[in-house]
Design an enzyme around this catalytic site. Structure first.
Site, PDB file in Angstrom:
ATOM      1  N   HIS A 130       0.782  -1.239   0.000  1.00  0.00           N
ATOM      2  CA  HIS A 130       0.000   0.000   0.000  1.00  0.00           C
ATOM      3  C   HIS A 130       0.811   1.285   0.000  1.00  0.00           C
ATOM      4  CE1 HIS A 130      -0.099   0.066   4.739  1.00  0.00           C
ATOM      5  NE2 HIS A 130       1.073  -0.316   4.262  1.00  0.00           N
ATOM      6  N   HIS A 131       2.126   1.216   0.056  1.00  0.00           N
ATOM      7  CA  HIS A 131       2.930   2.447   0.106  1.00  0.00           C
ATOM      8  C   HIS A 131       3.386   2.942  -1.263  1.00  0.00           C
ATOM      9  CE1 HIS A 131       3.045   2.444   4.412  1.00  0.00           C
ATOM     10  NE2 HIS A 131       3.734   1.322   4.495  1.00  0.00           N
ATOM     11  N   ALA A 132       3.383   2.096  -2.275  1.00  0.00           N
ATOM     12  CA  ALA A 132       3.906   2.502  -3.576  1.00  0.00           C
ATOM     13  C   ALA A 132       3.107   3.674  -4.137  1.00  0.00           C
ATOM     14  CB  ALA A 132       3.865   1.327  -4.549  1.00  0.00           C
ATOM     15  N   ASP A 172      -0.686   5.190   2.849  1.00  0.00           N
ATOM     16  CA  ASP A 172      -0.503   6.475   2.160  1.00  0.00           C
ATOM     17  C   ASP A 172      -0.632   6.383   0.651  1.00  0.00           C
ATOM     18  OD1 ASP A 172       1.889   4.972   2.155  1.00  0.00           O
ATOM     19  OD2 ASP A 172       3.161   6.747   2.103  1.00  0.00           O
TER      20      ASP A 172
END
Length: 393
Positions: A130-132, A172
């Site tokens: 989920h951070h990419a 994010d």
């Protein structure tokens, strides 16, 4: 008609391997082995889907084409720099594009199976990266499979997609992808960005112009355990989901909020995580006719926590929750000891701490968890027509 659940799996998903790195694919291997040994994958109604890598058309719904090219080229250049790659968090590895695209393909397959009605629920424990960002690797994540899957759902006609992220780190990348899109509600419960990567996820990050209230962030203080975490979940998540009225629920179920996780400082038990999965399934049943796409995520206690947590997730998604007192099978314990010599291999699926049930009530308590709850409710509840001071909302 009996409800069906897709489990998306192929050993090729283990190729997302950064080497000597916290995000070790052994945690996924051991999860699937434990679920298999306990009969979860053989339950009636379980369908195994073998995924294909996502193509460029799917990936570029979220990521820039020049970033995809950089991911392809980076393994061939020992001096490669930029795009968040070739760093300690995001080391370059052979076949990086193909491995990352396959994880996206797995979550795409899960989302498509649920949206088409072929199954009611679907799980990809290898996903949840989920951070990419659109043009940057971040936080062990090269491509953002939840965002790619949500984009596909929108392209297929979904008008309201809810995404709930219970990883210890703020979701994010998914928030950024849909910050200005009123069709997507992103909800993240995480350790406060004052103490933990990625430094975002404050309550006032609540959605861009035209999408106000569609980003919801619960930033919890270090040390929050089962009681406080579950109280925060129940004080925020059901209300905003009911107000949004989603057609499908997508979740990121990172296991790194556990008290044994080495990279963060929340204090959940496996039993508390199991309770969260049960709550998420209940919300999908209540609001989305059961439509639920679940992914894995973070989790760095590779033997002690992740396989048990995600086996509970697979069980909740495929039928009845497993008894927390269930013993881990001897064959699985031998496999775990072989894969990670010296690790403390758990004997049961429980940490021995049934999570308490505490209802949130407004007041003047100095409890830092309740302050975090109220900060989120004050920031977003009025945007949904909800009263932040009314515990019935």
């Amino acid at each position: 008609m009996a409800e069906l659940t897709a489990v998306v799996w192929d050993e090729a998903l283990l190729a997302y391997d950064m080497g000597d790195h916290p995000l070790n694919p052994v945690r996924v291997e051991l999860t699937m082995a434990l679920a298999r040994e306990l009969g979860v994958l053989d339950r009636p109604g379980v369908r195994l889907i073998v995924p294909k890598p996502a193509d460029d058309a799917a990936l570029t719904r979220v990521h820039r084409p020049d970033y995809l090219e950089a991911v392809r080229q980076a393994p061939h250049d020992p001096f490669f720099r930029g795009w968040g790659l070739n760093t300690p968090d995001n080391p370059v590895f052979d076949g990086m594009h193909e491995a990352s695209a396959r994880i996206c393909g797995a979550t795409l397959a899960a989302a498509e199976a649920v949206w088409s009605g072929a199954v009611t629920r679907a799980v990809n424990v290898s996903g949840g990266l989920h951070h990419a960002m659109a043009a940057r690797a971040s936080g062990f994540c090269v491509y953002n499979d939840p965002a790619v899957a949500i984009a596909r759902l929108l392209d297929l006609g979904a008008e309201r997609v809810a995404y709930v992220d219970i990883d210890v780190h703020h979701g994010d990348g998914v928030q950024a992808a849909f910050y200005d899109d009123p069709r997507v509600l992103t909800v993240s419960l995480h350790e406060t960005p004052l103490a933990l990567f990625p430094g975002t996820g404050f309550p006032d990050e609540s959605g861009g112009p035209g999408a106000e209230g569609t980003s919801v962030n619960v930033a919890l203080p270090p040390g929050t355990g089962d009681a406080g975490w579950l109280r925060a979940f129940q004080a925020v998540v059901p209300s905003v989901l009911r107000a949004f009225s989603p057609q499908i629920l997508v979740t990121q179920c990172g296991a790194d909020a556990h008290r044994l996780d080495p990279l963060a400082d929340l204090r959940l038990s496996v039993d508390g995580q199991r309770a969260a999965y049960i709550a998420l399934r209940a919300l999908a049943d209540e609001l989305c006719d059961g439509r639920w796409v679940a992914t894995g995520g973070g989790g760095y206690a590779l033997v002690e926590v992740v396989p048990r947590a995600w086996t509970h997730l697979l069980a909740v998604a495929t039928g009845a929750a497993l008894d927390p007192g269930t013993a881990t099978p001897p064959a699985w314990r031998r496999l775990a000891a072989d894969r990670r010599p010296g690790c403390d291999v758990p004997a049961t699926l429980t940490d021995g701490t049934p999570p308490p049930v505490e209802r949130w009530e407004p007041g003047t308590t100095p409890d830092p968890v309740d302050k975090a709850i109220m900060a989120t409710r004050m920031a977003v509840f009025p945007l949904h027509g909800l009263d932040p001071h009314d515990s019935r909302d």
